[in-house]
Design a protein around this motif. Structure first.
Motif, PDB file in Angstrom:
ATOM      1  N   ASN A   1      18.731-118.821  50.109  1.00  0.00           N
ATOM      2  CA  ASN A   1      17.456-118.892  50.076  1.00  0.00           C
ATOM      3  C   ASN A   1      17.364-120.408  49.241  1.00  0.00           C
ATOM      4  OD1 ASN A   1      16.385-116.660  51.049  1.00  0.00           O
ATOM      5  ND2 ASN A   1      16.845-115.445  49.342  1.00  0.00           N
ATOM      6  N   ARG A   2      18.208-120.959  48.359  1.00  0.00           N
ATOM      7  CA  ARG A   2      17.883-122.121  47.747  1.00  0.00           C
ATOM      8  C   ARG A   2      17.662-123.399  48.561  1.00  0.00           C
ATOM      9  NH1 ARG A   2      23.673-123.740  45.935  1.00  0.00           N
ATOM     10  NH2 ARG A   2      23.744-121.848  44.954  1.00  0.00           N
TER      11      ARG A   2
ATOM     12  N   LEU B   1      13.598-123.116  48.849  1.00  0.00           N
ATOM     13  CA  LEU B   1      13.136-122.163  47.604  1.00  0.00           C
ATOM     14  C   LEU B   1      11.702-122.634  47.273  1.00  0.00           C
ATOM     15  CD1 LEU B   1      13.340-120.088  45.392  1.00  0.00           C
ATOM     16  CD2 LEU B   1      14.440-121.972  43.921  1.00  0.00           C
ATOM     17  N   ASN B   2      11.461-123.791  47.392  1.00  0.00           N
ATOM     18  CA  ASN B   2      10.086-124.446  47.267  1.00  0.00           C
ATOM     19  C   ASN B   2       9.095-124.027  48.263  1.00  0.00           C
ATOM     20  OD1 ASN B   2      10.767-126.020  44.991  1.00  0.00           O
ATOM     21  ND2 ASN B   2      11.200-128.041  46.076  1.00  0.00           N
ATOM     22  N   GLU B   3       9.582-123.942  49.557  1.00  0.00           N
ATOM     23  CA  GLU B   3       8.678-123.376  50.750  1.00  0.00           C
ATOM     24  C   GLU B   3       8.454-121.745  50.177  1.00  0.00           C
ATOM     25  OE1 GLU B   3       9.685-124.560  54.870  1.00  0.00           O
ATOM     26  OE2 GLU B   3      11.406-125.469  53.953  1.00  0.00           O
ATOM     27  N   LEU B   4       9.463-121.137  49.760  1.00  0.00           N
ATOM     28  CA  LEU B   4       9.106-119.697  49.607  1.00  0.00           C
ATOM     29  C   LEU B   4       8.095-119.498  48.364  1.00  0.00           C
ATOM     30  CD1 LEU B   4      13.086-118.502  50.011  1.00  0.00           C
ATOM     31  CD2 LEU B   4      10.988-118.192  51.556  1.00  0.00           C
ATOM     32  N   GLN B   5       8.479-120.504  47.369  1.00  0.00           N
ATOM     33  CA  GLN B   5       7.668-120.391  46.208  1.00  0.00           C
ATOM     34  C   GLN B   5       6.219-120.526  46.626  1.00  0.00           C
ATOM     35  OE1 GLN B   5       9.748-122.899  43.509  1.00  0.00           O
ATOM     36  NE2 GLN B   5      10.596-120.958  42.499  1.00  0.00           N
ATOM     37  N   GLU B   6       5.881-121.523  47.590  1.00  0.00           N
ATOM     38  CA  GLU B   6       4.507-122.041  48.003  1.00  0.00           C
ATOM     39  C   GLU B   6       3.804-120.941  48.564  1.00  0.00           C
ATOM     40  OE1 GLU B   6       5.120-125.677  49.850  1.00  0.00           O
ATOM     41  OE2 GLU B   6       5.629-126.961  47.827  1.00  0.00           O
TER      42      GLU B   6
ATOM     43  N   ALA C   1       4.586-117.809  48.537  1.00  0.00           N
ATOM     44  CA  ALA C   1       4.230-116.600  48.045  1.00  0.00           C
ATOM     45  C   ALA C   1       3.150-116.990  46.666  1.00  0.00           C
ATOM     46  CB  ALA C   1       5.470-116.253  46.964  1.00  0.00           C
ATOM     47  N   ALA C   2       2.872-118.055  46.365  1.00  0.00           N
ATOM     48  CA  ALA C   2       1.824-118.588  45.485  1.00  0.00           C
ATOM     49  C   ALA C   2       0.565-118.386  46.174  1.00  0.00           C
ATOM     50  CB  ALA C   2       1.966-119.913  44.911  1.00  0.00           C
TER      51      ALA C   2
ATOM     52  N   ILE D   1       6.757-114.662  53.588  1.00  0.00           N
ATOM     53  CA  ILE D   1       8.172-115.255  53.578  1.00  0.00           C
ATOM     54  C   ILE D   1       9.008-115.255  54.839  1.00  0.00           C
ATOM     55  CG2 ILE D   1      10.648-114.450  52.639  1.00  0.00           C
ATOM     56  CD1 ILE D   1       8.588-115.423  50.363  1.00  0.00           C
TER      57      ILE D   1
ATOM     58  N   THR E   1       7.926-118.001  56.718  1.00  0.00           N
ATOM     59  CA  THR E   1       8.419-119.336  56.051  1.00  0.00           C
ATOM     60  C   THR E   1       9.975-119.417  56.705  1.00  0.00           C
ATOM     61  OG1 THR E   1       7.255-119.254  54.249  1.00  0.00           O
ATOM     62  CG2 THR E   1       9.278-120.688  54.117  1.00  0.00           C
TER      63      THR E   1
END
Length: 368
Positions: free
Chosen positions: A14-15, A18-23, A25-26, A239, A242
């Motif tokens: 996932n690393r 990670l930014n795409e996943l966080q965006e 989720a947010a 998720i 993405t």
């Protein structure tokens, strides 16, 4: 000894995104819509298109997908459902949840998937459906199995086969319904539980959509019997949306690793997976050895992680003791479960890690 080459590594997986996943989720958190909303609909449309299926229904997990598929084709108390016993028990759990009984079918030794001849022999007048598992990502012989099923509904367990193709057709599009899991370790994995069903029949898709939410045909009106609560949520759908564009690339890397293993490990006395190109999504790379436990111990001593998928066949599980449906002899299945050993195989493995596994297996095979 500390394991330095793991079987899988989700943090490394996932690393890079990670930014795409966080965006993603947010955006869900900010939306205020968390169940069966626009992201679920978008993912259902995207995953259906990826599979080449007209319809997709998101559900809570892969085992629920199997259970709802069985309910949708009418399986219930008094019925038999044909299935294999070497696939981790998920099909058995789904069958028993409907009130039906498993009718176990032995497997082919090469791919360890359902043997068409054994299926034909296992069908009874009470058989309502067949679950075919694409074990470890390798697609079973669907043309022969469909013929052996004789018109019975065939449900594909594609939990390990996202993106596998046979004859140009994706896993999940051969039978009446294809069932997928998005457990985090799958080729397409969520950050929690998730699942989906794909099918080509619009009425069947509508039935599945009702069954996943209490049997509702409209809000608070249960028009389909035996419904339950199993919904893919907005967070996991975001998720998965993405990750979906990366799936084919991840699968290619898995196949590259499997190809390297296949070339280097030939001649060591191991049973290797079939060489099959896109017929396998290479979810797991599983070898077989009659000296499996000694081989595993030797690899662990050199820092190579391994696992066993799956050590106990369904009909030999403690929970199966005393049930008539468990009183069956499955010699190939039982041998496969005694001998199977999973080697590291995940998209982020480096070439050096692959070489370390190859060298360690070669040395261990000589000693064991």
């Amino acid at each position: 000894m500390t394991i330095s080459v793991p079987v899988n590594d989700l943090e490394r997986h996932n690393r890079p995104i990670l930014n795409e996943l966080q965006e993603a989720a947010a955006a869900v958190v900010a939306s205020g819509w968390y169940i069966l909303g626009p992201r679920v609909r978008q993912f259902e449309a995207g995953f259906a298109a990826f599979c080449g299926a007209p319809h997709c229904v998101g559900v809570g997990n892969g085992t629920d997908a199997l259970e709802l598929a069985l309910r949708a084709v009418g399986a219930g108390p008094g019925d038999h459902v044909a299935a294999v016993a070497n696939a981790g028990g998920y099909g058995t759990a789904a069958i028993l949840a409907t009130g039906a009984e498993p009718r176990y079918v032995d497997v082919e030794p090469a791919g360890m998937s359902m043997d068409p001849r054994s299926l034909a022999a296992a069908i009874t007048p009470r058989t309502r459906a067949v679950i075919v598992t694409h074990l470890y990502g390798y697609m079973a012989d669907m043309p022969s199995l469909l013929e052996a099923a004789g018109g019975l509904p065939v449900i594909e367990d594609c939990a390990q086969a996202h993106g596998a193709r046979l004859g140009g057709r994706h896993a999940g599009t051969w039978g009446a319904i294809g069932c997928f899991s998005f457990y985090p370790t799958k080729n397409l994995g969520a950050l929690g539980d998730g699942g989906a069903l794909v099918c080509s029949d619009g009425e069947l898709a509508a039935r599945l959509g009702a069954l996943r939410q209490y049997g509702w045909t409209s809000k608070y009106t249960a028009g389909v019997p035996r419904g339950r609560n199993s919904r893919l949520d907005e967070m996991q759908a975001a998720i998965l949306l993405t990750k979906l564009p990366y799936l084919e690339g991840w699968n290619r890397r898995r196949r590259e690793i499997a190809e390297s293993y296949g070339k280097a490990l030939t001649g060591l006395g191991l049973e290797l997976p079939p060489v099959c190109g896109t017929r396998s999504a290479t979810h797991l790379y599983v070898v077989r050895s009659p000296r499996r436990d000694a081989l595993r111990e030797a690899l662990g001593a050199t820092g190579i992680g391994t696992d066993i998928h799956y050590p106990v066949p369904d009909h030999r599980q403690p929970a199966a003791v005393g049930h008539s449906w468990a009183a069956v002899s499955l010699p190939v299945t039982e041998r496969c479960c005694r001998e199977a050993l999973t080697l590291p195989c995940f998209p982020e493995m480096t070439g050096e890690e692959v070489r370390r596994v190859i060298d360690a297996v070669g040395a261990a095979a000589v000693r064991c």
